[in-house]
Enzyme design. Structure first.
Site, PDB file in Angstrom:
ATOM      1  N   GLU A  99       0.866  -1.184   0.000  1.00 58.58           N
ATOM      2  CA  GLU A  99       0.000   0.000   0.000  1.00 58.58           C
ATOM      3  C   GLU A  99       0.894   1.223   0.000  1.00 58.58           C
ATOM      4  O   GLU A  99       2.118   1.108   0.115  1.00 58.58           O
ATOM      5  CB  GLU A  99      -0.928  -0.011   1.219  1.00 58.58           C
ATOM      6  CG  GLU A  99      -2.048  -1.010   1.090  1.00 58.58           C
ATOM      7  CD  GLU A  99      -2.981  -1.039   2.284  1.00 58.58           C
ATOM      8  OE1 GLU A  99      -4.166  -1.267   2.072  1.00 58.58           O
ATOM      9  OE2 GLU A  99      -2.532  -0.859   3.424  1.00 58.58           O
ATOM     10  N   HIS A 156      -8.948   9.600   3.364  1.00 57.63           N
ATOM     11  CA  HIS A 156      -8.555   8.533   2.435  1.00 57.63           C
ATOM     12  C   HIS A 156      -8.759   9.068   1.027  1.00 57.63           C
ATOM     13  O   HIS A 156      -9.807   9.641   0.723  1.00 57.63           O
ATOM     14  CB  HIS A 156      -9.398   7.284   2.676  1.00 57.63           C
ATOM     15  CG  HIS A 156      -8.820   6.057   2.047  1.00 57.63           C
ATOM     16  ND1 HIS A 156      -8.819   5.856   0.685  1.00 57.63           N
ATOM     17  CD2 HIS A 156      -8.187   4.990   2.585  1.00 57.63           C
ATOM     18  CE1 HIS A 156      -8.224   4.706   0.420  1.00 57.63           C
ATOM     19  NE2 HIS A 156      -7.827   4.156   1.563  1.00 57.63           N
ATOM     20  N   ARG A 176      -0.696   9.145   1.896  1.00 53.82           N
ATOM     21  CA  ARG A 176      -2.116   9.436   1.677  1.00 53.82           C
ATOM     22  C   ARG A 176      -2.451  10.913   1.586  1.00 53.82           C
ATOM     23  O   ARG A 176      -3.292  11.316   0.777  1.00 53.82           O
ATOM     24  CB  ARG A 176      -2.912   8.883   2.853  1.00 53.82           C
ATOM     25  CG  ARG A 176      -3.267   7.501   2.634  1.00 53.82           C
ATOM     26  CD  ARG A 176      -4.219   6.997   3.633  1.00 53.82           C
ATOM     27  NE  ARG A 176      -4.276   5.572   3.362  1.00 53.82           N
ATOM     28  CZ  ARG A 176      -4.798   4.684   4.147  1.00 53.82           C
ATOM     29  NH1 ARG A 176      -5.338   5.058   5.287  1.00 53.82           N
ATOM     30  NH2 ARG A 176      -4.811   3.424   3.815  1.00 53.82           N
ATOM     31  N   HIS A 192     -11.294   9.621   7.135  1.00 54.26           N
ATOM     32  CA  HIS A 192     -11.041   8.187   7.288  1.00 54.26           C
ATOM     33  C   HIS A 192     -10.497   7.816   8.665  1.00 54.26           C
ATOM     34  O   HIS A 192     -10.901   6.811   9.240  1.00 54.26           O
ATOM     35  CB  HIS A 192     -10.052   7.774   6.207  1.00 54.26           C
ATOM     36  CG  HIS A 192      -9.743   6.313   6.154  1.00 54.26           C
ATOM     37  ND1 HIS A 192     -10.720   5.361   5.948  1.00 54.26           N
ATOM     38  CD2 HIS A 192      -8.569   5.635   6.251  1.00 54.26           C
ATOM     39  CE1 HIS A 192     -10.155   4.163   5.928  1.00 54.26           C
ATOM     40  NE2 HIS A 192      -8.856   4.297   6.133  1.00 54.26           N
ATOM     41  N   ARG A 197      -0.933   8.638   9.320  1.00 54.54           N
ATOM     42  CA  ARG A 197      -0.773   7.198   9.553  1.00 54.54           C
ATOM     43  C   ARG A 197      -0.380   6.462   8.276  1.00 54.54           C
ATOM     44  O   ARG A 197      -0.960   6.683   7.214  1.00 54.54           O
ATOM     45  CB  ARG A 197      -2.085   6.624  10.075  1.00 54.54           C
ATOM     46  CG  ARG A 197      -2.060   5.136  10.333  1.00 54.54           C
ATOM     47  CD  ARG A 197      -3.386   4.686  10.891  1.00 54.54           C
ATOM     48  NE  ARG A 197      -4.457   4.934   9.963  1.00 54.54           N
ATOM     49  CZ  ARG A 197      -4.891   4.060   9.063  1.00 54.54           C
ATOM     50  NH1 ARG A 197      -4.341   2.863   8.972  1.00 54.54           N
ATOM     51  NH2 ARG A 197      -5.879   4.364   8.255  1.00 54.54           N
TER      52      ARG A 197
HETATM   53  C1  SIN Z   1      -7.396   0.759   2.785  1.00 56.31           C
HETATM   54  O1  SIN Z   1      -7.671  -0.410   2.555  1.00 56.31           O
HETATM   55  O2  SIN Z   1      -7.037   1.554   1.930  1.00 56.31           O
HETATM   56  C2  SIN Z   1      -7.520   1.247   4.197  1.00 56.31           C
HETATM   57  C3  SIN Z   1      -6.441   0.697   5.004  1.00 56.31           C
HETATM   58  C4  SIN Z   1      -6.086   1.654   6.089  1.00 56.31           C
HETATM   59  O3  SIN Z   1      -6.731   2.682   6.256  1.00 56.31           O
HETATM   60  O4  SIN Z   1      -5.095   1.394   6.769  1.00 56.31           O
END
Ligand code: SIN
Length: 538
Positions: free
Chosen positions: A126, A242, A288, A349, A384
């Site tokens: 990610e 998010h 993010r 988020h 985060r």
């Molecule tokens: C996501 O799946 O993008 C959310 C995961 C997260 O917020 O850590």
């Protein structure tokens, strides 16, 4: 002025329920802490809805922990610190990255079934992670799988009593010590629940904003209660948006996991052009806050309310297998993730700040602990790192339980606590309207981008609601609104104070990060001026 309690009461008039450990909230932090604590103590787990209703349930991407041979806690540490933009506590991050793998093993022991490929745990990537280290379950239903497994355990364990559909109104405190909680039961009756330790696991605050990936229950109850009780609250100005929530007429702001970008999806503006190269070298996998602001800039430039997420280069089989929940949800609105570009925009988020704790989850009030999103352990800093939240909950949940085992029981006899403001009339304006107004104010004036003028406007608008605290409240929607109002004031006050841009906090009038003055945390304590504390990020 925010009062110390939301209602008038005399403790001696209330029925008393005694237990050892009170756990408030039933996301991963609450369920896991309750299970571990029940090995040696009686636990009362209180949740305002059901064991299956929490933010955790909607977590898709997964849980970050080092399990691959080419990865190391040092890499995980570096990634977390970098995303946290100079405000993480490096010791708290060390604990997370070193103890995270054991936490994952514990979840497996408790019945969580993570996805496996060729006999190994399947790992994805990610944003801002240098390695593939995100474990997932049923493709994109990681949170649901964890909650499923842990709630089965909770229901089986004799030492855990569950009160669902019960609302915790406030913590009961005296002289810097927490004695337990004031709880409203399903029939409206109130009781005092007393325990030697209270663990706040009440989750986040997505409902502060009109557009959020969080469920209806995320109303900032824990942080607001702890603030009223006099605990130190830290860094509330850092709210993570998010980048990619579904943005389609009639559809909820459903989360489209960052893991979709982790598997190669790209962002395009409404002209079909990719744009992330203009904003960051890591493109779609930048931190993010950067991706979210880049999306807003593109939306403004193209006068659109969304951008597109495109994973159509992958085969339909792969997309359906890897992202079944997202695929099915998009299909309900006629959008096929494997062949269509999906309209997305940022949505609130995650709350990086919260109840300040030490490395054992202890708050500044004796016998009050905090775990999960409601806590500010120092792991997340100003932003985060994706999928660190579930690991934080298990790592710190274990530490909290270790510490609680060493605490002496409450002394005999009840504290003489009462609170009376002589409240009479209930709220006049409909609570639904109040909540919506607050959410709109927060989006417009204290959202992804803020400035002094907008924040002062937010403060003024929210300040008009302060007489609400003087009314006699009886319903949970009223308590929730009081909690949202408390937390929104903390977000706005912190954001006014922090005259710089860092991580999730972006001030248009102070667009640069200013380490000289602002490598500091902002602390709130009821009835005191805000203060600052130097960050131990090194
Ligand atoms: C996501 O799946 O993008 C959310 C995961 C997260 O917020 O850590």
């Amino acid at each position: 002025m925010i009062p110390s309690y939301l209602i008038d009461f005399e403790l001696s008039d209330l029925p008393v329920v005694e237990t050892d450990v009170i756990v408030i909230g039933s996301g991963i932090a609450g369920l896991y802490t309750a299970i571990l604590a029940s090995e040696h103590q009686r636990v009362l787990l209180i949740t305002k809805k059901s064991l299956l209703d929490s933010n955790t349930r909607y977590a898709q991407g997964g849980i970050a922990a080092v399990t691959a041979e080419d990865d190391s806690p040092l890499y995980h540490r570096q990634d977390t610190l970098l995303a946290g933009a100079g405000l993480c506590s490096s010791t708290a991050v060390d604990v997370l990255v070193n103890e995270g793998p054991v936490g994952v093993q514990e979840l497996i022991r408790l019945g969580t079934m993570f996805d496996v490929e060729n006999g190994e745990l399947a790992l994805t990537k990610e944003g801002a992670h240098s390695h593939r280290r995100i474990l997932h379950a049923n493709g994109d239903a990681t949170g649901y799988e964890i909650v499923r497994a842990l709630s089965i355990q909770v229901e089986m364990l004799h030492n855990i009593e569950v009160w669902d559909d019960h609302f915790v109104i406030d913590l009961i405190t005296e002289d810097g010590e927490c004695h337990g909680a004031l709880v409203q039961m399903q029939d409206g009756k109130r009781v005092f629940v007393r325990g030697k330790a209270t663990v706040m696991c009440a989750g986040g605050a997505g409902q502060l904003y009109r557009y959020t990936t969080n469920p209806e229950v995320a109303t900032a109850d824990g942080v607001a209660m702890a603030y009223r009780a006099g605990a130190e609250i830290r860094d509330m100005e850092f709210i993570q948006f998010h980048p990619t929530a579904l943005s389609y007429p009639g559809a909820p702001r459903f989360l489209i996991s960052e893991a979709v970008r982790g598997e190669g999806a790209v962002l395009r503006n409404i002209k079909g052009e990719r744009f992330m190269h203009k904003y960051h070298d890591l493109m779609e996998l930048a931190p993010r806050d950067i991706v979210a602001r880049a999306i807003v800039s593109e939306m403004e430039e193209t006068r659109s309310t969304f951008v597109y997420l495109d994973i159509t280069h992958e085969s339909p089989e792969m997309v359906k297998h890897r992202f079944p929940t997202i695929y099915e949800t998009c299909m309900q609105y006629g959008l096929d993730l494997s062949t269509d570009w999906i309209p997305v925009s940022p949505a609130a988020h995650y709350m990086m700040g919260g109840i300040k704790t030490n490395l054992y989850g202890e708050s500044s009030l004796r016998r009050l602990f905090a775990c999960g999103e409601v806590s500010s352990t120092g792991v997340h800093g100003a932003n985060r790192l994706a999928s660190n939240s579930l690991s934080e909950a298990v790592v710190y949940g274990r530490r909290i339980v270790e510490r609680i085992r060493t605490i002496a029981p409450q002394p005999e006899g009840l504290p003489a606590i009462g609170h009376n403001l002589g409240r009479k009339d209930g709220p006049l304006q409909a609570i639904v309207e109040r909540r919506l107004k607050l959410q709109k104010v927060m989006v417009r004036y204290a959202g992804l981008r803020r400035n002094r003028e907008s924040l002062l406007r937010a403060s003024e608008e929210l300040g008009r609601q302060l007489p609400f605290f003087q009314s006699s409240l009886t319903k949970r929607e009223e308590y929730e609104f009081a909690n949202l109002l408390t937390a929104s004031l903390l977000v706005v006050q912190g954001a006014i104070r922090r005259e710089e841009s860092r991580g999730a906090h972006y001030r248009e009038d102070f667009p640069e990060r200013n380490d000289g003055t602002w490598q500091r945390h902002v602390l709130h304590k009821r009835d005191q001026e805000m203060t600052e504390e130097i960050s131990d990020d090194v």
